[in-house]
Design a protein around this motif. Structure first.
Motif, PDB file in Angstrom:
ATOM      1  N   HIS A 278      89.646  33.277  88.633  1.00 21.65           N
ATOM      2  CA  HIS A 278      89.678  32.860  87.232  1.00 21.65           C
ATOM      3  C   HIS A 278      91.117  32.623  86.756  1.00 21.65           C
ATOM      4  O   HIS A 278      91.384  31.643  86.048  1.00 21.65           O
ATOM      5  N   TYR A 279      92.014  33.492  87.140  1.00 25.58           N
ATOM      6  CA  TYR A 279      93.399  33.359  86.680  1.00 25.58           C
ATOM      7  C   TYR A 279      94.090  32.160  87.333  1.00 25.58           C
ATOM      8  O   TYR A 279      94.870  31.461  86.688  1.00 25.58           O
ATOM      9  N   ILE A 280      93.783  31.919  88.603  1.00 22.10           N
ATOM     10  CA  ILE A 280      94.362  30.739  89.275  1.00 22.10           C
ATOM     11  C   ILE A 280      93.876  29.462  88.600  1.00 22.10           C
ATOM     12  O   ILE A 280      94.651  28.529  88.362  1.00 22.10           O
ATOM     13  N   TYR A 281      92.581  29.435  88.269  1.00 25.94           N
ATOM     14  CA  TYR A 281      92.033  28.242  87.617  1.00 25.94           C
ATOM     15  C   TYR A 281      92.665  28.024  86.243  1.00 25.94           C
ATOM     16  O   TYR A 281      93.028  26.898  85.888  1.00 25.94           O
ATOM     17  N   LEU A 282      92.806  29.093  85.469  1.00 25.98           N
ATOM     18  CA  LEU A 282      93.400  28.967  84.137  1.00 25.98           C
ATOM     19  C   LEU A 282      94.838  28.485  84.235  1.00 25.98           C
ATOM     20  O   LEU A 282      95.268  27.604  83.463  1.00 25.98           O
ATOM     21  N   ILE A 283      95.595  29.046  85.178  1.00 27.52           N
ATOM     22  CA  ILE A 283      96.976  28.588  85.389  1.00 27.52           C
ATOM     23  C   ILE A 283      96.971  27.112  85.772  1.00 27.52           C
ATOM     24  O   ILE A 283      97.808  26.327  85.309  1.00 27.52           O
ATOM     25  N   GLY A 284      96.015  26.722  86.613  1.00 28.87           N
ATOM     26  CA  GLY A 284      95.911  25.326  87.019  1.00 28.87           C
ATOM     27  C   GLY A 284      95.678  24.397  85.841  1.00 28.87           C
ATOM     28  O   GLY A 284      96.302  23.333  85.738  1.00 28.87           O
ATOM     29  N   VAL A 285      94.783  24.786  84.939  1.00 26.48           N
ATOM     30  CA  VAL A 285      94.511  23.971  83.745  1.00 26.48           C
ATOM     31  C   VAL A 285      95.771  23.814  82.910  1.00 26.48           C
ATOM     32  O   VAL A 285      96.113  22.713  82.459  1.00 26.48           O
ATOM     33  N   ILE A 286      96.484  24.927  82.706  1.00 28.36           N
ATOM     34  CA  ILE A 286      97.708  24.891  81.889  1.00 28.36           C
ATOM     35  C   ILE A 286      98.766  24.005  82.547  1.00 28.36           C
ATOM     36  O   ILE A 286      99.409  23.193  81.884  1.00 28.36           O
ATOM     37  N   VAL A 287      98.924  24.149  83.864  1.00 29.98           N
ATOM     38  CA  VAL A 287      99.927  23.351  84.585  1.00 29.98           C
ATOM     39  C   VAL A 287      99.556  21.866  84.538  1.00 29.98           C
ATOM     40  O   VAL A 287     100.422  21.003  84.292  1.00 29.98           O
ATOM     41  N   ILE A 288      98.291  21.550  84.748  1.00 32.55           N
ATOM     42  CA  ILE A 288      97.857  20.154  84.730  1.00 32.55           C
ATOM     43  C   ILE A 288      98.073  19.535  83.353  1.00 32.55           C
ATOM     44  O   ILE A 288      98.571  18.408  83.237  1.00 32.55           O
ATOM     45  N   LEU A 289      97.714  20.271  82.303  1.00 27.44           N
ATOM     46  CA  LEU A 289      97.936  19.763  80.945  1.00 27.44           C
ATOM     47  C   LEU A 289      99.429  19.575  80.674  1.00 27.44           C
ATOM     48  O   LEU A 289      99.837  18.601  80.032  1.00 27.44           O
ATOM     49  N   SER A 290     100.245  20.506  81.179  1.00 21.56           N
ATOM     50  CA  SER A 290     101.693  20.394  80.980  1.00 21.56           C
ATOM     51  C   SER A 290     102.252  19.165  81.691  1.00 21.56           C
ATOM     52  O   SER A 290     103.092  18.443  81.146  1.00 21.56           O
TER      53      SER A 290
END
Length: 457
Positions: A12-24
């Motif tokens: 879950h944390y890897i996915y959330l970080i991924g979403v934030i990084v992709i949006l950034s």
């Protein structure tokens, strides 16, 4: 029903970080497929516990996304093939001549140009319609006194905004949003219809009122896009196809209404009709060469479609893990989707309500549109619609529609300058200036749409 025993894992944390990084990365106006591939590997590594699992997750996710998008890709390919055939025959020019006769003054021309662009965008999508409508109608529009910048605003907001966000006929955008939200495209088109209409009408009307004093043209230099030398001679076949093509699509609309064809059935009608019309045009126009011509048109159509959707497939592969697609991609031991779990956790630990969920949908949709695609964020907004709708007991189709509207209006080619280049080039205006002119009416449309959504949730 929220799961009181929900436990967040490293996945879950890897996915959330991924979403934030992709949006950034999107905000920085950089391409995101490489980032998505990296996080697909990390998710597979964490979830399946091996390097081989990480590698297989990358391919399985891309394969899953490809299957989800294949209907849309094929539809775009076939209607693009038809548009290329009509252009070679000269039918496209003949189809536009009647419109030129109603362009009597700049104000009327602004609406005629925009509405024509919208109709063609519903059936052909905006990208081929820009060349079809703009290259042929623009000289007539300017001759009637319309400012090229005003023409670009009209074509852009009606086509890449109103028509593409609604996508009533081809239903590519609703299919992507619905797939991620685990609902039917017809649910989005039905329950979200008031939002699409409010957004479109408020945006185009405010654009007209805000720019009314600048609609009349001054002295302008248009790019050479419609010279007689470049246009094929319009013979008997061109006339036949100019009449037959709109009649065939009109028949499609009648059959859809008569037999209540929606979603995939409606898309199949449009796609099949485009292919049949292209084949008829090739046989009538090129005779013995029609075998090769059909192959060329279909090839060009699929090349165009794949070029548009290749990055969307990679991005979608990551975001589909947030929903129910994770069971197919990584195994039946994974249920519900990672983003769904985060939304349940958020609903349990934060004061999330319907209106906050609607606002989040619009913000995320707008952010994902910053890459200039418009479609790359639909898997995320669709997934979030499912999550938030379940968590706060709100309408999932309405939330998905909100994300779809903002993602496409921002990224589909009305706000970000790097998405405006086709319209700006054919109208001979600066992309930055067009984006600046589009921003106020689009913002007004967003505000009106959010207000309308508050009554529908």
């Amino acid at each position: 029903m929220l799961d009181p025993n929900l436990i967040l894992t490293p996945l879950h944390y890897i996915y959330l970080i991924g979403v934030i990084v992709i949006l950034s990365v999107m905000i920085l106006r950089k391409d995101t497929p490489l980032v998505c591939i990296a996080f697909l590997f990390l998710l597979g590594l964490a979830g399946l516990g091996s390097v081989t699992g990480g590698i297989m997750t990358i391919f399985n996710a891309i394969l899953y996304a490809s299957k989800e998008f294949m209907e849309v890709i094929a539809t775009i390919a076939l209607v693009t093939a038809l548009s290329k055939c009509l252009k070679d025959l000269g039918s496209d020019h003949l189809m536009m001549i009647p419109m030129s006769k109603v362009m009597k003054n700049p104000d009327l021309t602004w609406w005629v140009l925009g509405l024509t662009m919208m109709v063609f965008s519903f059936f052909l999508w905006p990208s081929p319609s820009v060349a079809l409508v703009g290259a042929i109608m623009l000289p007539f529009a300017v001759k009637a006194g319309l400012n090229p910048l005003a023409a670009a605003i009209s074509m852009n907001l009606f086509g890449h905004g109103f028509a593409l966000s609604y996508d009533l006929v081809i239903q590519g955008a609703p299919a992507i949003s619905a797939g991620a939200a685990s609902i039917s495209p017809s649910d989005i088109l039905t329950e979200g219809r008031p939002l699409f209409l409010v957004m479109g009408i408020v945006t185009v009307c405010s654009a007209y009122l805000l720019n009314r004093g600048h609609i009349k043209a001054g002295i302008v230099n248009l790019p050479v896009v419609n010279s007689r030398e470049e246009r094929p001679k319009a013979g008997k076949t061109a006339l036949v196809m100019a009449v037959l093509t709109p009649l065939l699509f009109l028949a499609d609309i009648i059959l859809m209404l008569a037999f209540d064809l929606k979603g995939g059935e409606a898309t199949s009608m449009v796609s099949g009709t485009a292919l049949v019309a292209m084949s008829i045009g090739s046989v009538l126009g090129f005779g013995k060469q029609s075998l090769e011509k059909v192959t060329d048109y279909v090839t060009e159509g699929f090349l165009f479609a794949i070029r548009i959707f290749a990055p969307v497939i990679i991005i979608g592969a990551f975001f589909f893990l947030g929903g129910e697609g994770i069971s197919t991609i990584m195994g039946q031991q994974f249920k519900g989707g990672i983003m769904n779990d985060w939304a349940v956790w958020l609903a349990q630990h934060a004061p999330l309500n319907k209106y906050a969920a609607a606002a989040v949908q619009m913000v995320i949709g707008g952010l994902t549109g910053l890459d200039g695609s418009g479609f790359s964020g639909l898997p995320l907004t669709g997934s979030l619609a499912r999550t938030f709708g379940t968590a706060v007991n709100a309408s999932i189709p309405v939330l998905a529609s909100l994300g779809q509207i903002t993602a496409i209006f921002v990224g589909g080619g009305t706000i970000v300058p790097w998405g405006l280049i086709p319209v700006a080039a054919i109208c001979g205006v600066e992309p930055m200036e067009l984006a600046r002119k589009n921003l106020p009416p689009v913002i007004l449309g967003f505000l009106a749409t959010f207000a309308a959504a508050c009554f529908l949730l």
